[in-house]
Design an enzyme around this catalytic site. Sequence first.
Site, mmCIF file in Angstrom:
data_model
loop_
_atom_site.group_PDB
_atom_site.id
_atom_site.type_symbol
_atom_site.label_atom_id
_atom_site.label_comp_id
_atom_site.label_asym_id
_atom_site.label_seq_id
_atom_site.Cartn_x
_atom_site.Cartn_y
_atom_site.Cartn_z
ATOM 1 C CG HIS A 1 -23.296 -22.938 25.911
ATOM 2 N ND1 HIS A 1 -22.650 -22.242 26.440
ATOM 3 C CD2 HIS A 1 -23.420 -22.599 24.718
ATOM 4 C CE1 HIS A 1 -22.688 -21.001 25.782
ATOM 5 N NE2 HIS A 1 -23.060 -21.464 24.707
ATOM 6 C CG HIS A 2 -24.284 -23.762 20.667
ATOM 7 N ND1 HIS A 2 -23.446 -23.001 21.465
ATOM 8 C CD2 HIS A 2 -25.202 -23.115 20.085
ATOM 9 C CE1 HIS A 2 -23.784 -21.735 20.962
ATOM 10 N NE2 HIS A 2 -24.806 -21.893 20.370
#
Length: 342
Positions: free
Chosen positions: A247-248
């Site tokens: 999710h980064h």
Amino acid sequence: MSTSKKSVTRESLLGMMQAYKTTSLLRTGVSMGVFDCLDEGPADAETVAGRLGSDVRGMRILLNALAAVGLAEENDGRFALLAGAEQFLVSKSPAYFGDMVRVMASDWEWDALKKLDQAVRHGGTVMEVHAETPGYEYWEDFASHAVAVARPTAQVVADALEPWAAGRDSLDVLDVACGHGMYGLTLAQRNPQARMWALDWPNVLPLAEQHAERMGVRDRVHRLPGDMFEVPLGGPYDVVLVTNVLHHFSEERAGELLRRLAPAVKPDGKIVLVGFTLDAPPAEDPAPHLFSILMLTWTFEGEVHTVQSYTRMLSAAGFTNSHRHEVPGLAFRVLVADKAAG
């Protein structure tokens, strides 16, 4: 006009405007040891202040505020723990949860969120130091204190892999962006034939090794320090764990990482993804959408992805038969996939 039964009220707005005060009270109660002190029994402000080396007036105001927000109770000037506090807020408890304030209510996150409007206009972080900065000190706090949330999720991962892992003569595990290392360490603890390679920044790995020591598997843990997009991976591995990191990045960048990892997985191996997923409208499942706000302020292109996005990424990287597992009481999902034949 909206047809929803929900509405915005002055009361709900005031609650939102003051939410940071409640967070500050929880952080302060934990950091000063107030809950540990009250675990010794009900006490007045003067007694608590004396034990903790605080000003009496300051402690009286703090204790009354803790009682006001439901983190303690007051009776005739004496303060005591509420039910549940001895389990989650007293540091000697096996279920202690208080240290999570250093992760979920950190100054690093708050400093980034102060610039949310700039991040929205810019489309990503405007911070000079952020979640993608090599050697970011926040990850040391994460590795030290996020175990309370990681442990039950790691158990779900180990349960999902158990029948398959138990039948293997060896179990070589690569834990990518391992942080605390709980996912790989739990597999090593469950499977005596397992060895773990911990990949993360050099400032983080010593903390994972401390957890390994406590869990009795330090002799089976090896370091891979560096950038997961660049460091030589070694292998091949039976299992590659990619936990709370995709999710980064954008879907494109996350998919690039999975394609880089794929050759390091044995032909009959598996890959495990852990993280938030978008599966429902925002009002029905707020946690991943709120987390995407943090990613907006803290990364260049990060946000929470849908299960469909993960399936596309896995397929493009050469993985198949993805199965999803829920984590009771937490918003994380676990996806386990096989290395595709050929």
